[in-house]
Design a protein around this motif. Structure first.
Motif, PDB file in Angstrom:
ATOM      1  N   LEU A  21       0.850  -1.195   0.000  1.00 22.91           N
ATOM      2  CA  LEU A  21       0.000   0.000   0.000  1.00 22.91           C
ATOM      3  C   LEU A  21       0.882   1.240   0.000  1.00 22.91           C
ATOM      4  N   TRP A  22       0.624   2.139  -0.945  1.00 18.47           N
ATOM      5  CA  TRP A  22       1.225   3.481  -0.922  1.00 18.47           C
ATOM      6  C   TRP A  22       0.202   4.409  -0.263  1.00 18.47           C
ATOM      7  N   ILE A  23       0.647   5.177   0.727  1.00 21.61           N
ATOM      8  CA  ILE A  23      -0.260   6.016   1.519  1.00 21.61           C
ATOM      9  C   ILE A  23       0.215   7.467   1.483  1.00 21.61           C
ATOM     10  N   LYS A  24      -0.697   8.354   1.139  1.00 21.75           N
ATOM     11  CA  LYS A  24      -0.362   9.784   1.099  1.00 21.75           C
ATOM     12  C   LYS A  24      -0.433  10.359   2.512  1.00 21.75           C
ATOM     13  N   CYS A  25       0.712  10.720   3.066  1.00 14.97           N
ATOM     14  CA  CYS A  25       0.769  11.258   4.437  1.00 14.97           C
ATOM     15  C   CYS A  25       2.028  12.111   4.566  1.00 14.97           C
ATOM     16  N   PRO A  26       2.015  13.319   3.970  1.00 17.85           N
ATOM     17  CA  PRO A  26       3.222  14.160   3.924  1.00 17.85           C
ATOM     18  C   PRO A  26       3.894  14.383   5.276  1.00 17.85           C
ATOM     19  N   GLU A  27       3.090  14.630   6.329  1.00 21.94           N
ATOM     20  CA  GLU A  27       3.705  14.930   7.633  1.00 21.94           C
ATOM     21  C   GLU A  27       4.390  13.708   8.237  1.00 21.94           C
ATOM     22  N   VAL A  28       3.882  12.506   7.931  1.00 18.67           N
ATOM     23  CA  VAL A  28       4.548  11.273   8.383  1.00 18.67           C
ATOM     24  C   VAL A  28       5.804  11.044   7.548  1.00 18.67           C
ATOM     25  N   ALA A  29       5.676  11.209   6.226  1.00 17.94           N
ATOM     26  CA  ALA A  29       6.802  10.979   5.307  1.00 17.94           C
ATOM     27  C   ALA A  29       7.997  11.873   5.628  1.00 17.94           C
ATOM     28  N   GLN A  30       7.729  13.088   6.073  1.00 16.04           N
ATOM     29  CA  GLN A  30       8.830  14.017   6.390  1.00 16.04           C
ATOM     30  C   GLN A  30       9.635  13.559   7.596  1.00 16.04           C
ATOM     31  N   GLU A  31       8.995  12.809   8.487  1.00 18.02           N
ATOM     32  CA  GLU A  31       9.673  12.338   9.697  1.00 18.02           C
ATOM     33  C   GLU A  31      10.228  10.922   9.561  1.00 18.02           C
ATOM     34  N   ALA A  32       9.637  10.132   8.670  1.00 21.80           N
ATOM     35  CA  ALA A  32       9.922   8.689   8.606  1.00 21.80           C
ATOM     36  C   ALA A  32      11.362   8.388   8.208  1.00 21.80           C
ATOM     37  N   GLN A  33      11.908   7.342   8.836  1.00 22.17           N
ATOM     38  CA  GLN A  33      13.261   6.885   8.541  1.00 22.17           C
ATOM     39  C   GLN A  33      13.244   5.394   8.215  1.00 22.17           C
ATOM     40  N   ALA A  34      14.239   4.971   7.464  1.00 17.14           N
ATOM     41  CA  ALA A  34      14.369   3.546   7.136  1.00 17.14           C
ATOM     42  C   ALA A  34      14.455   2.733   8.420  1.00 17.14           C
ATOM     43  N   GLY A  35      13.639   1.685   8.509  1.00 20.73           N
ATOM     44  CA  GLY A  35      13.664   0.816   9.682  1.00 20.73           C
ATOM     45  C   GLY A  35      12.562   1.090  10.688  1.00 20.73           C
ATOM     46  N   GLN A  36      11.879   2.235  10.545  1.00 22.95           N
ATOM     47  CA  GLN A  36      10.761   2.523  11.444  1.00 22.95           C
ATOM     48  C   GLN A  36       9.509   1.770  10.984  1.00 22.95           C
ATOM     49  N   PHE A  37       8.432   1.885  11.753  1.00 25.87           N
ATOM     50  CA  PHE A  37       7.196   1.188  11.395  1.00 25.87           C
ATOM     51  C   PHE A  37       5.977   2.058  11.658  1.00 25.87           C
ATOM     52  N   VAL A  38       4.832   1.595  11.172  1.00 18.72           N
ATOM     53  CA  VAL A  38       3.559   2.275  11.433  1.00 18.72           C
ATOM     54  C   VAL A  38       2.668   1.314  12.218  1.00 18.72           C
ATOM     55  N   HIS A  39       1.724   1.875  12.947  1.00 17.50           N
ATOM     56  CA  HIS A  39       0.737   1.075  13.679  1.00 17.50           C
ATOM     57  C   HIS A  39      -0.610   1.344  13.011  1.00 17.50           C
ATOM     58  N   VAL A  40      -1.196   0.309  12.423  1.00 17.23           N
ATOM     59  CA  VAL A  40      -2.425   0.467  11.635  1.00 17.23           C
ATOM     60  C   VAL A  40      -3.648   0.091  12.472  1.00 17.23           C
ATOM     61  N   LYS A  41      -4.624   0.989  12.518  1.00 19.81           N
ATOM     62  CA  LYS A  41      -5.906   0.682  13.177  1.00 19.81           C
ATOM     63  C   LYS A  41      -6.789   0.000  12.148  1.00 19.81           C
ATOM     64  N   VAL A  42      -7.183  -1.231  12.461  1.00 19.94           N
ATOM     65  CA  VAL A  42      -8.016  -2.005  11.549  1.00 19.94           C
ATOM     66  C   VAL A  42      -9.444  -2.033  12.079  1.00 19.94           C
ATOM     67  N   GLU A  43     -10.377  -1.704  11.192  1.00 22.97           N
ATOM     68  CA  GLU A  43     -11.794  -1.684  11.560  1.00 22.97           C
ATOM     69  C   GLU A  43     -12.208  -2.990  12.239  1.00 22.97           C
ATOM     70  N   GLY A  44     -12.806  -2.865  13.447  1.00 25.03           N
ATOM     71  CA  GLY A  44     -13.312  -4.049  14.140  1.00 25.03           C
ATOM     72  C   GLY A  44     -12.315  -4.727  15.066  1.00 25.03           C
ATOM     73  N   PHE A  45     -11.078  -4.188  15.152  1.00 24.08           N
ATOM     74  CA  PHE A  45     -10.060  -4.776  16.027  1.00 24.08           C
ATOM     75  C   PHE A  45      -9.554  -3.720  16.999  1.00 24.08           C
ATOM     76  N   SER A  46      -9.393  -4.100  18.266  1.00 29.89           N
ATOM     77  CA  SER A  46      -8.973  -3.122  19.279  1.00 29.89           C
ATOM     78  C   SER A  46      -7.480  -2.820  19.197  1.00 29.89           C
ATOM     79  N   LEU A  47      -6.660  -3.842  18.913  1.00 30.60           N
ATOM     80  CA  LEU A  47      -5.215  -3.626  18.839  1.00 30.60           C
ATOM     81  C   LEU A  47      -4.787  -3.232  17.432  1.00 30.60           C
ATOM     82  N   ARG A  48      -3.892  -2.278  17.341  1.00 28.83           N
ATOM     83  CA  ARG A  48      -3.333  -1.893  16.048  1.00 28.83           C
ATOM     84  C   ARG A  48      -2.354  -2.958  15.560  1.00 28.83           C
TER      85      ARG A  48
END
Length: 252
Positions: A21-48
């Motif tokens: 998935l390619w995601i448009k998120c300029p403010e995240v992209a400006q901070e992101a570094q190789a090796g970091q990760f994202v926490h995704v909230k999935v509909e219907g699940f409490s844990l990311r």
């Protein structure tokens, strides 16, 4: 660290049960570094769900994930144009040297995606050794090549590239070349072998650990790991203190 809902620009099915998935998120992209990760909230699940960052551009990030359970299976229903809820970027990334330094990146299975952004930084100076169970599981080979990396594919069953593990290909490479750094992400037995080899050749090495996570910000104890510093063993959180650690600190 930002939290918000962002637009999905592109979705691809890279292999069976592996999606990009390619995601448009300029403010995240400006901070992101190789090796970091994202926490995704999935509909219907409490844990990311924690997913490694695969690529970063000026205004977007790319994530690549495997279907591992109900949460990631639900993520496969996110399509181009949909919004995705992210907490990002999280964790401690890789240390990048001057781009003209020769390096090696190694990835095993779903440990391959986070190595792409590292390889991009070094371009033609990057040697990428990527390992998979079988040819049908191979992903991102063309992407590494596109950014100039010299790519070796290894498969457990010999259906593509080198028949064997990435550690064997690394051993061969180190007979001809001494990189300034080795970077790796994948299963612990693979990382253990790489770390031992780096130590034998006196080459600096950083590893990204794959652990189950809950909170993603160091508040719970789900992703604890053992480290050693100055001869003393202590506990750390993969999510907050890692996922990237200097190889010599990790207790396998």
């Amino acid at each position: 660290m930002k939290t918000g809902k962002y637009s999905v620009l592109k979705k691809e099915n890279l292999a069976k049960n592996t999606y990009s998935l390619w995601i448009k998120c300029p403010e995240v992209a400006q901070e992101a570094q190789a090796g970091q990760f994202v926490h995704v909230k999935v509909e219907g699940f409490s844990l990311r769900r924690p997913i490694s960052i695969c690529e970063v551009t000026e205004k977007a990030i790319r994530i690549v994930f495997d279907v591992r359970g109900e949460g990631t299976e639900a993520m496969t229903r996110i399509n181009q144009g949909d919004m995705i809820d992210l907490l990002a970027p999280l964790g401690h990334g890789f240390t990048l040297l001057e781009p003209e330094k020769p390096i090696v990146v190694l990835g095993g299975g779903i440990g391959v995606p986070p190595m792409l952004e590292v390889a991009k930084h070094y371009g033609t100076q990057a040697k990428a050794i990527i390992g998979f169970q079988t040819a049908s599981k191979v992903i991102l080979k063309e992407d590494f090549t596109q950014y100039g990396a010299d790519v070796t594919v290894c498969t457990d069953d010999g259906t593509m590239g080198v028949h064997g593990f990435v550690t064997q290909a690394l051993e061969e490479h180190l007979k001809q070349s001494t990189p300034a750094m080795i970077y790796a992400c994948g299963p612990k037995p693979m990382l253990k072998g790489i770390v031992e080899m780096a130590k034998q050749h006196n080459i600096p090495c950083e590893v990204s650990l794959e652990e189950r996570m809950a909170c993603g910000v160091g508040a719970c104890l789900v992703c604890q790991c053992k480290l050693v510093k100055n001869g003393e063993e202590f506990s750390a959180h993969v999510c907050k203190d890692g996922p990237v650690f200097p190889a010599e600190e990790v207790q396998f």
